[in-house]
Design an enzyme around this catalytic site. Structure first.
Site, PDB file in Angstrom:
ATOM      1  N   ASP A 234      52.328  -6.431 -46.064  1.00  0.00           N
ATOM      2  CA  ASP A 234      52.834  -5.776 -44.855  1.00  0.00           C
ATOM      3  C   ASP A 234      52.117  -6.242 -43.598  1.00  0.00           C
ATOM      4  O   ASP A 234      52.668  -6.235 -42.511  1.00  0.00           O
ATOM      5  CB  ASP A 234      52.727  -4.260 -44.991  1.00  0.00           C
ATOM      6  CG  ASP A 234      53.821  -3.750 -45.895  1.00  0.00           C
ATOM      7  OD1 ASP A 234      53.671  -3.865 -47.127  1.00  0.00           O
ATOM      8  OD2 ASP A 234      54.859  -3.306 -45.369  1.00  0.00           O
ATOM      9  N   LYS A 245      51.570  -2.417 -50.457  1.00  0.00           N
ATOM     10  CA  LYS A 245      51.861  -1.102 -51.035  1.00  0.00           C
ATOM     11  C   LYS A 245      50.667  -0.543 -51.803  1.00  0.00           C
ATOM     12  O   LYS A 245      49.982  -1.263 -52.530  1.00  0.00           O
ATOM     13  CB  LYS A 245      53.087  -1.242 -51.944  1.00  0.00           C
ATOM     14  CG  LYS A 245      53.543   0.017 -52.655  1.00  0.00           C
ATOM     15  CD  LYS A 245      53.806   1.171 -51.717  1.00  0.00           C
ATOM     16  CE  LYS A 245      54.786   0.863 -50.619  1.00  0.00           C
ATOM     17  NZ  LYS A 245      54.834   1.909 -49.563  1.00  0.00           N
TER      18      LYS A 245
HETATM   19  O1  MRU Z   1      56.892   1.221 -47.974  1.00  0.00           O
HETATM   20  P1  MRU Z   1      57.654  -0.049 -48.213  1.00  0.00           P
HETATM   21  O2  MRU Z   1      58.597   0.038 -49.357  1.00  0.00           O
HETATM   22  O3  MRU Z   1      58.280  -0.583 -46.950  1.00  0.00           O
HETATM   23  O4  MRU Z   1      56.511  -1.077 -48.628  1.00  0.00           O
HETATM   24  C1  MRU Z   1      56.887  -2.414 -48.862  1.00  0.00           C
HETATM   25  C2  MRU Z   1      55.796  -3.232 -49.401  1.00  0.00           C
HETATM   26  O5  MRU Z   1      54.656  -2.826 -49.516  1.00  0.00           O
HETATM   27  C3  MRU Z   1      56.157  -4.659 -49.731  1.00  0.00           C
HETATM   28  O6  MRU Z   1      55.418  -5.126 -50.824  1.00  0.00           O
HETATM   29  C4  MRU Z   1      55.845  -5.529 -48.502  1.00  0.00           C
HETATM   30  O7  MRU Z   1      56.455  -5.010 -47.350  1.00  0.00           O
HETATM   31  C5  MRU Z   1      56.284  -6.917 -48.695  1.00  0.00           C
HETATM   32  S1  MRU Z   1      58.041  -7.044 -48.658  1.00  0.00           S
HETATM   33  C6  MRU Z   1      58.491  -8.661 -48.806  1.00  0.00           C
END
Ligand code: MRU
Length: 339
Positions: A234, A245
């Site tokens: 992220d 995550k």
């Molecule tokens: O809370 P989310 O579902 O938006 O979290 C997403 C993640 O942590 C993904 O692993 C990350 O954004 C990479 S997406 C290519």
């Protein structure tokens, strides 16, 4: 086919999103034509995943421009709406970056903003194909000739991007090269992006997988059942610390102990050179109900309080490789600093 999974598309007068909250049970779309609905969709994870959020942010600026015109907004209202989109979720740097990329074009009109947002979407798909190829090359050069067992966490697939996926882009590429035996998909508590979304994508692609609880991941790795872990990101700080995550850092620690590679797959747009280290990455804290209830009924005693960070930070020393659309950086070895 991943080519068919389009998490976002501009319809001509709105942004069509796959509603990721109802997958895998139903494949439904939501067409967003106003900023309040977009902010709500982002916060409720109808659209989610860092690169997809970037594209949503870019199209969101066009949505705010069209809405301002339609509703005869007073001065300042459009900028305030764009600011709400930009900050709808704090951790994925791509959201703000997507907004910022098109902002300089606002003076040129909606068509110019839409064209740039579409360019971002197209670039993301192309970039993910490159990430897949670079990642597969790097992994195969280190893991020898056997079919691979890959662990992934959360969903970094077509749904989390404009198409193909980052971590799942690498997985898809390994599968296309006939080098993949099995994917362990961590279920990813509390919102189950792994069991709901990653499993759905893998099933569509005909890739063999097992869903496992997050608590099983470290044991699976230490038992020697995994050759490599590949996750998305992220936000990546300038020193390589990587927010992803919640649960990702536990996977990284287990990989380090087992001596297998922990690979982060993400576009350059996820690297935030303005944030020197992971300590500066804002971590989204989400509602207690996500942890304390399940589809209504309580899972914990009345009055229980929750700790619900949506992300954690994996220190750079645990990131074996960062795969971007331009190549592979061996982060923990310190051979390739980001700056
Ligand atoms: O809370 P989310 O579902 O938006 O979290 C997403 C993640 O942590 C993904 O692993 C990350 O954004 C990479 S997406 C290519």
């Amino acid at each position: 086919m991943a080519d068919d999974i389009q998490a976002l598309a501009w319809t001509g007068d709105g942004l069509r999103l796959i509603d990721q909250t109802v997958l895998p049970g139903r494949l439904e779309h939501l067409v967003v034509r106003d900023t309040a609905t977009l902010v709500e969709a982002i916060q409720r994870l109808v659209v989610r995943g860092a690169p997809a959020l970037g594209v949503a942010g870019a199209f969101g600026v066009a949505i705010a421009m069209l809405e301002a015109e339609r509703e005869h907004w007073p001065d300042g209202e459009r900028a305030a709406a764009i600011a709400r989109i930009r900050s709808a979720r704090p951790t994925a740097v791509n959201l703000a970056a997507g907004v910022d990329r098109v902002l300089p074009l606002v003076g040129e009109g909606t068509a110019a903003v839409l064209a740039e947002a579409q360019a971002l979407l197209d670039e993301d798909v192309r970039g993910n194909r490159a990430i897949g190829a670079f990642g597969a090359d790097w992994i195969l050069a280190r893991t020898g000739d056997r079919p691979l067992r890959v662990l992934t966490h959360c969903n970094a697939g077509a749904l989390a991007t404009a198409g193909w996926g980052t971590a799942l882009g690498v997985v898809r590429e390994l599968h296309d090269r006939n080098r993949l035996e099995l994917v362990y998909a961590d279920e990813t508590r509390p919102l189950l992006q792994g069991s709901r979304l990653t499993a759905w994508e893998l099933q569509q692609a005909g890739i063999a997988y097992r869903v496992q609880t997050d608590g099983a991941a470290a044991g699976t790795i230490l038992r020697g059942l995994v050759d490599v872990a590949v996750i998305g990101a992220d936000r990546i700080a300038a020193n390589g610390d990587t927010a992803n995550k919640i649960g990702s850092v536990g996977v990284a620690l287990a990989c380090a102990d087992a001596g297998i590679p922990f690979v982060v797959a993400a576009p350059w747009s996820t690297i935030d050179l303005d944030t020197p280290s992971g300590a500066g990455i804002p971590i989204e804290e989400r509602a207690a109900d996500e942890v304390l209830t399940w589809n209504g009924p309580a899972l914990a005693p009345e009055g229980a309080r929750a700790h619900n960070p949506a992300f954690d930070v994996t220190p750079a020393r645990l990131v074996t490789a960062l795969v971007t659309e331009t190549g592979v950086l061996e982060v923990s070895a310190g051979r390739t600093p980001l700056t």
